[in-house]
Design a protein around this motif. Sequence first.
Motif, PDB file in Angstrom:
ATOM      1  N   UNK A   1       7.394  -1.445  -3.017  1.00 35.81           N
ATOM      2  CA  UNK A   1       7.337  -0.332  -2.075  1.00 35.81           C
ATOM      3  C   UNK A   1       6.129  -0.516  -1.168  1.00 35.81           C
ATOM      4  N   UNK A   2       6.347  -0.410   0.115  1.00 37.15           N
ATOM      5  CA  UNK A   2       5.279  -0.581   1.091  1.00 37.15           C
ATOM      6  C   UNK A   2       4.459   0.695   1.219  1.00 37.15           C
ATOM      7  N   UNK A   3       3.200   0.529   1.599  1.00 40.16           N
ATOM      8  CA  UNK A   3       2.339   1.671   1.869  1.00 40.16           C
ATOM      9  C   UNK A   3       2.843   2.341   3.142  1.00 40.16           C
ATOM     10  N   UNK A   4       2.977   3.663   3.113  1.00 44.73           N
ATOM     11  CA  UNK A   4       3.399   4.370   4.321  1.00 44.73           C
ATOM     12  C   UNK A   4       2.379   5.444   4.649  1.00 44.73           C
ATOM     13  N   UNK A   5       2.224   5.687   5.946  1.00 45.99           N
ATOM     14  CA  UNK A   5       1.244   6.660   6.429  1.00 45.99           C
ATOM     15  C   UNK A   5       1.881   7.437   7.583  1.00 45.99           C
ATOM     16  N   UNK A   6       1.759   8.743   7.541  1.00 46.71           N
ATOM     17  CA  UNK A   6       2.253   9.588   8.620  1.00 46.71           C
ATOM     18  C   UNK A   6       1.068  10.008   9.473  1.00 46.71           C
ATOM     19  N   UNK A   7       1.140   9.724  10.761  1.00 41.70           N
ATOM     20  CA  UNK A   7       0.014  10.061  11.636  1.00 41.70           C
ATOM     21  C   UNK A   7       0.062  11.536  12.040  1.00 41.70           C
ATOM     22  N   UNK A   8      -0.893  11.951  12.841  1.00 42.34           N
ATOM     23  CA  UNK A   8      -1.012  13.359  13.224  1.00 42.34           C
ATOM     24  C   UNK A   8       0.147  13.837  14.103  1.00 42.34           C
ATOM     25  N   UNK A   9       0.874  12.915  14.695  1.00 42.52           N
ATOM     26  CA  UNK A   9       2.020  13.271  15.533  1.00 42.52           C
ATOM     27  C   UNK A   9       3.318  13.372  14.727  1.00 42.52           C
ATOM     28  N   UNK A  10       3.243  13.085  13.406  1.00 38.47           N
ATOM     29  CA  UNK A  10       4.401  13.203  12.543  1.00 38.47           C
ATOM     30  C   UNK A  10       5.259  11.955  12.437  1.00 38.47           C
ATOM     31  N   UNK A  11       4.783  10.825  12.944  1.00 32.31           N
ATOM     32  CA  UNK A  11       5.527   9.569  12.900  1.00 32.31           C
ATOM     33  C   UNK A  11       5.072   8.779  11.671  1.00 32.31           C
ATOM     34  N   UNK A  12       6.033   8.289  10.885  1.00 29.95           N
ATOM     35  CA  UNK A  12       5.721   7.519   9.684  1.00 29.95           C
ATOM     36  C   UNK A  12       5.735   6.028   9.996  1.00 29.95           C
ATOM     37  N   UNK A  13       4.678   5.342   9.551  1.00 28.37           N
ATOM     38  CA  UNK A  13       4.551   3.901   9.735  1.00 28.37           C
ATOM     39  C   UNK A  13       4.407   3.232   8.381  1.00 28.37           C
ATOM     40  N   UNK A  14       4.880   1.978   8.285  1.00 29.93           N
ATOM     41  CA  UNK A  14       4.820   1.194   7.060  1.00 29.93           C
ATOM     42  C   UNK A  14       3.901  -0.010   7.286  1.00 29.93           C
ATOM     43  N   UNK A  15       3.083  -0.308   6.269  1.00 33.53           N
ATOM     44  CA  UNK A  15       2.129  -1.408   6.365  1.00 33.53           C
ATOM     45  C   UNK A  15       2.819  -2.735   6.035  1.00 33.53           C
ATOM     46  N   UNK A  16       2.551  -3.753   6.858  1.00 32.43           N
ATOM     47  CA  UNK A  16       3.078  -5.100   6.667  1.00 32.43           C
ATOM     48  C   UNK A  16       1.932  -6.096   6.736  1.00 32.43           C
ATOM     49  N   UNK A  17       2.169  -7.286   6.197  1.00 32.31           N
ATOM     50  CA  UNK A  17       1.192  -8.354   6.335  1.00 32.31           C
ATOM     51  C   UNK A  17       1.912  -9.653   6.637  1.00 32.31           C
ATOM     52  N   UNK A  18       1.187 -10.567   7.277  1.00 34.23           N
ATOM     53  CA  UNK A  18       1.702 -11.886   7.581  1.00 34.23           C
ATOM     54  C   UNK A  18       0.548 -12.875   7.556  1.00 34.23           C
ATOM     55  N   UNK A  19       0.847 -14.114   7.252  1.00 33.36           N
ATOM     56  CA  UNK A  19      -0.147 -15.175   7.237  1.00 33.36           C
ATOM     57  C   UNK A  19      -0.049 -15.951   8.543  1.00 33.36           C
ATOM     58  N   UNK A  20      -1.170 -16.136   9.218  1.00 35.31           N
ATOM     59  CA  UNK A  20      -1.211 -16.921  10.446  1.00 35.31           C
ATOM     60  C   UNK A  20      -2.183 -18.070  10.256  1.00 35.31           C
ATOM     61  N   UNK A  21      -1.958 -19.147  10.983  1.00 32.47           N
ATOM     62  CA  UNK A  21      -2.846 -20.301  10.932  1.00 32.47           C
ATOM     63  C   UNK A  21      -3.686 -20.319  12.200  1.00 32.47           C
ATOM     64  N   UNK A  22      -4.993 -20.370  12.018  1.00 33.82           N
ATOM     65  CA  UNK A  22      -5.916 -20.412  13.140  1.00 33.82           C
ATOM     66  C   UNK A  22      -6.031 -21.842  13.676  1.00 33.82           C
ATOM     67  N   UNK A  23      -6.692 -22.006  14.797  1.00 37.77           N
ATOM     68  CA  UNK A  23      -6.802 -23.323  15.431  1.00 37.77           C
ATOM     69  C   UNK A  23      -7.438 -24.371  14.525  1.00 37.77           C
ATOM     70  N   UNK A  24      -8.415 -23.989  13.747  1.00 39.15           N
ATOM     71  CA  UNK A  24      -9.088 -24.934  12.864  1.00 39.15           C
ATOM     72  C   UNK A  24      -8.302 -25.272  11.617  1.00 39.15           C
TER      73      UNK A  24
END
Length: 68
Positions: A1-24
């Motif tokens: 289950x993903x972390x969810x947060x409802x902002x002050x405007x009443x919209x619910x968002x879900x937390x995601x993560x991704x791995x990125x590779x930097x230039x080095x």
Amino acid sequence: MAYKHTNSKGVTYYLHKTEVTLRGGKTQTIYFFAKVEKNDKGTPCDLPEDRIVKENPRNGFLTISKKK
């Protein structure tokens, strides 16, 4: 289950993560919020213990930052 947060405007968002590779060649984890729980750009995740959620009071945009 993903972390969810409802902002002050009443919209619910879900937390995601991704791995990125930097230039080095180093990999870094990027956290972002999306309105849908399943997103092609990342995998749903829980809120890490060393992070907190902040909300921009003008537009309700959610960000993650490290605890101080």
